[in-house]
Design a protein around this motif. Structure first.
Motif, PDB file in Angstrom:
ATOM      1  N   UNK A 156       0.814  -1.213   0.000  1.00  0.00           N
ATOM      2  CA  UNK A 156       0.000   0.000   0.000  1.00  0.00           C
ATOM      3  C   UNK A 156       0.849   1.265   0.000  1.00  0.00           C
ATOM      4  N   UNK A 157       2.135   1.144   0.371  1.00  0.00           N
ATOM      5  CA  UNK A 157       2.980   2.342   0.367  1.00  0.00           C
ATOM      6  C   UNK A 157       3.164   2.872  -1.048  1.00  0.00           C
ATOM      7  N   UNK A 158       2.994   1.983  -2.039  1.00  0.00           N
ATOM      8  CA  UNK A 158       3.123   2.345  -3.452  1.00  0.00           C
ATOM      9  C   UNK A 158       4.516   2.863  -3.779  1.00  0.00           C
ATOM     10  N   UNK A 159       5.528   2.373  -3.061  1.00  0.00           N
ATOM     11  CA  UNK A 159       6.900   2.707  -3.415  1.00  0.00           C
ATOM     12  C   UNK A 159       7.635   1.412  -3.727  1.00  0.00           C
ATOM     13  N   UNK A 160       8.684   1.481  -4.585  1.00  0.00           N
ATOM     14  CA  UNK A 160       9.468   0.263  -4.850  1.00  0.00           C
ATOM     15  C   UNK A 160      10.046  -0.320  -3.562  1.00  0.00           C
ATOM     16  N   UNK A 161      10.427   0.562  -2.634  1.00  0.00           N
ATOM     17  CA  UNK A 161      10.995   0.081  -1.376  1.00  0.00           C
ATOM     18  C   UNK A 161      10.006  -0.756  -0.584  1.00  0.00           C
ATOM     19  N   UNK A 162       8.758  -0.305  -0.551  1.00  0.00           N
ATOM     20  CA  UNK A 162       7.726  -1.053   0.178  1.00  0.00           C
ATOM     21  C   UNK A 162       7.507  -2.425  -0.432  1.00  0.00           C
ATOM     22  N   UNK A 163       7.438  -2.475  -1.764  1.00  0.00           N
ATOM     23  CA  UNK A 163       7.225  -3.761  -2.438  1.00  0.00           C
ATOM     24  C   UNK A 163       8.439  -4.670  -2.249  1.00  0.00           C
ATOM     25  N   UNK A 164       9.658  -4.068  -2.313  1.00  0.00           N
ATOM     26  CA  UNK A 164      10.864  -4.888  -2.118  1.00  0.00           C
ATOM     27  C   UNK A 164      10.848  -5.513  -0.727  1.00  0.00           C
TER      28      UNK A 164
END
Lengths: 605, 115
Positions: free
Chosen positions: A325-333
């Motif tokens: 839900x953060x919608x950042x590549x870092x969050x998904x990583x």
């Protein structure tokens, strides 16, 4: 081999292996079936590992030679292929684990259990790799149907049947909601291909149709991912499914739901005419935090070990949803690394619980008090697994948690607290159980009569062969899975590769260019995504593991009754009563959840 | 036809939900699930409907001579029926086992899992 052959092969191997086993099981001896099933699973692991290491960006195969504009495509980036690889590794582990687990009737049913596991695998791998929304629905139902059948595999006891029926009805209902959403999206865009749908969404403004179709489409994924208030089926199904099946359900299937939400949002709804980023971020962060907290609190309350593990899955899925839900590549990583390591650790813990069930015919924390003192090796493994769940470095769960916390901290400074609290409570509950069961620590726990709870006593042992020696596979497989969990954290290449995948995952332009061809060619410079341990991450990981240990020791020794406010106790009791086991209640919660989501997104667009 | 088929699909889904929430018999509940699925058929066929068109069967029809309804949603509805039949059959089989072994089909009497 090229991606073009590997992608369809990854789905085809288990899909062909399943009927082969079901037929060959009638003539082959038990060993033959096991070899065949394990061989198919191992071949798929090799296939997906090759695919995973080959992929640069997004690998695309039009199935049957039809171009993407009219046919179905399979499309995999590192995140999707990685999840398929995780599911396949767990399937291989499960098949090896259950070599001697079931005393199946010989004869014509011998190959059915591994055949259903392979069908389940085909559904999971297909769902992770497909680039077509309707195809995703079909794989979703394939994985669902195999899952219901596997959950209700032991029909001697009413509980597995109850769990399987609840699982089946709630999940199928959600899948039909999803299909309604797919129909509405098709009416709007005239496409079923994810990338083409996303492109066509930009031709209209965001309106009620988009909101309703988005909520309906994600309903199925939310139910699969067991996000509160769609989670009620999960503990009921996981508590009663045969242990090898629990390893798959908790380790891979639930995470596929979270993956589906991210995939559908990024490819279809993230652009103009879709759902605004802020609306998605706020709503799903709130859902994720709620899920994490409810899962953690309910996990702490359990004495039925499998139910405890199931609620810990709910808690961790909440954290994965926050990461997405953060919608950042870092969050998904962070979420991707966390999912990989959590899958291994959770499967290992379920496997160890299966040994307890096999030895003592019980999975009750209270009933097993001090009974497993002679299984020290098992106890040490169990404690390691619990600490891994709590986020102890160098386990991969710790790395995923650290990456997630860093990404979440950028968005909201208080979000890392949720990560620490959830990990500490879920890890602490398991440590508490381990201390009591394997070391007989503290006073004998007494039950609280009159409370709504599932005890875990009187479970049927899954194998009826008294006096049998402990099959070495049943300890070796969990130990290997824990080693794998540590490897995810220790090998920087794994996290680095997943982080690069996360950068592709969160860039719909790259996906669209890969699927729809050079007409919309796009060469993006992918951002660098952090994937290494940091001092802060190590500190928070060590801290939550220490907090988990402290919770466990305090609970076991009970030197102090925690001075909880009466209101908090009432809240926890009320929360437990909500998990009533009644199908009607669960369906009502599902309807309420859908309505609330529609209202939330309607208000924000 | 306008908006009516969509409203009908929504209504069918709501009816099925009401049935599922209040059901006291698992066979009835699985029937309600099938009703919920029917709403998807109505919606899909409504999406593909065109006024004054015919079936998309080109054996006796010159392509382009007449408008036809969208065959894609019909294919989706067919797949949906297959999926639904599988799931319904499986759930009914589980219910039969429940009745055979434990003598009940009332979800209210299954109270082993809670908390």
């Amino acid at each position: 081999m090229t991606d073009a052959t590997l992608l369809p092969l990854a789905v085809a191997i288990p899909l062909l292996g399943a009927p082969l086993l079901a037929v060959a099981g009638r003539v082959l001896p038990r060993t033959g079936c096991d070899v065949l099933a394990t061989g198919a699973a191992a071949a798929d692991v090799v296939c997906l590992a090759l695919l995973w290491s080959h992929i640069q960006g997004v690998a695309v195969t039009p199935v049957g030679g039809w171009p993407a504009q009219i046919g179905i495509v399979l499309a995999a980036d590192r995140v999707g292929a990685g999840l398929a690889l995780l599911a396949s590794c767990l399937v291989l582990a499960v098949l090896a684990y259950s070599w001697r687990y079931f005393d199946e009737p010989r004869g014509e049913r011998a190959g059915l259990f591994p055949a259903m596991v392979l069908t389940f695998q085909a559904g999971m791998v297909g769902f992770a790799l497909t680039g077509d929304l309707f195809n995703a629905f079909v794989f979703f139902e394939l994985m669902g149907a195999a899952g219901y059948a596997l959950t209700g595999y032991r029909i001697e006891d009413p509980r597995p049947l109850q769990g399987a029926l609840t699982f089946g009805i709630v999940n199928s209902l959600a899948a039909y909601c999803s299909l309604l959403g797919i129909g509405l999206l098709y009416a709007r865009t005239g496409q079923l291909n994810l990338a083409a749908m996303g492109r066509a969404m930009g031709e209209h403004r965001t309106d009620l149709l988009v909101v309703v179709s988005f909520v309906l489409v994600v309903t199925a994924m939310l139910v699969k991912a067991a996000v509160v208030p769609f989670h009620f089926w999960l503990p009921d199904a996981h508590a009663v499914a045969p242990t090898p099946v629990c390893m798959l359900l908790s380790g891979a299937m639930v995470e596929l739901g979270a993956y589906g939400i991210g995939r559908v949002y990024w490819t279809v709804f993230s652009g103009p005419g879709g759902i605004p980023h802020d609306a998605f971020r706020h709503t799903f962060t709130a859902l994720g935090v709620l899920t994490a907290l409810v899962g953690a609190v309910m996990c702490w309350q359990q004495r039925h070990l499998k139910r405890m593990l199931a609620y810990s899955t709910v808690g961790h899925v909440g954290l994965f949803v926050v990461g997405i839900a953060l919608l950042t590549p870092g969050g998904v990583a962070g979420a991707a690394v966390y999912v990989a390591a959590h899958g291994c650790a959770k499967a290992a813990l379920f496997g160890l619980t299966g040994v307890l069930l096999d030895r003592y015919g019980s999975v009750d924390e209270h009933g097993l008090y001090g009974r497993a003192r002679d299984l020290r090796l098992l106890g040490v493994l169990f404690v390691l697994g619990a600490l891994a769940l709590a986020g102890l470095p160098p386990f991969g769960t710790g790395l995923g948690k650290a990456l997630g916390e860093a990404a979440a901290g950028h968005s909201q400074a208080w979000l890392p607290t949720v990560y620490v609290l959830t990990s500490a409570l879920t890890g602490g509950a398991l440590l508490r159980a381990a201390l009591r069961i394997f070391w007989g620590a503290g006073p004998v726990p007494h039950s609280r009569p009159g409370e709504a709870e599932t005890s875990g006593e009187g479970e049927e042992p899954e194998v009826r062969e008294p006096g049998r020696a402990l099959p070495p596979m049943m300890v070796a497989v969990p130990a290997l899975l824990l080693a794998l969990c540590a490897l995810v954290g220790c090998l920087p290449a794994v996290a680095r590769s997943l982080a690069r995948g996360a950068a592709v995952f969160t860039d719909p332009a790259v996906y669209r260019a890969a699927v729809l061809g050079p007409a919309v060619a796009h060469r993006a410079v992918l951002p660098h995504v952090a994937s290494a341990w940091t001092a802060e991450g190590l500190l928070l990981g060590g801290g939550s593991a220490a907090a988990a240990a402290a919770f466990a020791v305090l609970a076991v020794l009970r030197p102090v009754r925690l001075p909880l406010h009466r209101g908090v106790r009432a809240l926890v009791t009320g929360l437990r009563r909500l998990h009533s086991g009644h199908l009607g209640d669960y369906v009502a919660w599902l309807a309420l959840g859908v309505a609330a989501l529609c209202a939330a997104f309607g208000a924000q667009t | 036809m306008g908006v009516w088929p969509y409203l009908a699909a929504g209504w069918i889904l709501l009816v099925a939900l009401y049935g599922l929430v209040t059901s006291r018999n698992l066979i009835h509940a699985i029937g309600c699930l099938a009703v919920a699925q029917s709403s998807t058929y109505v919606l899909l066929l409504a999406v593909g409907y065109r006024d004054h068109s015919t079936a998309p069967v080109f054996s006796d029809l010159r392509p382009g001579s007449r408008p036809v309804v969208d065959p894609i949603v019909q294919a989706l509805a067919l797949t949906d029926i297959v999926v639904g039949a599988t799931v319904t059959a499986l759930l009914l089989a589980l219910t039969i086992q429940l009745r055979k072994r434990h003598g009940t089909v009332d979800p209210e009497s299954l109270t082993a899992l809670r908390g």
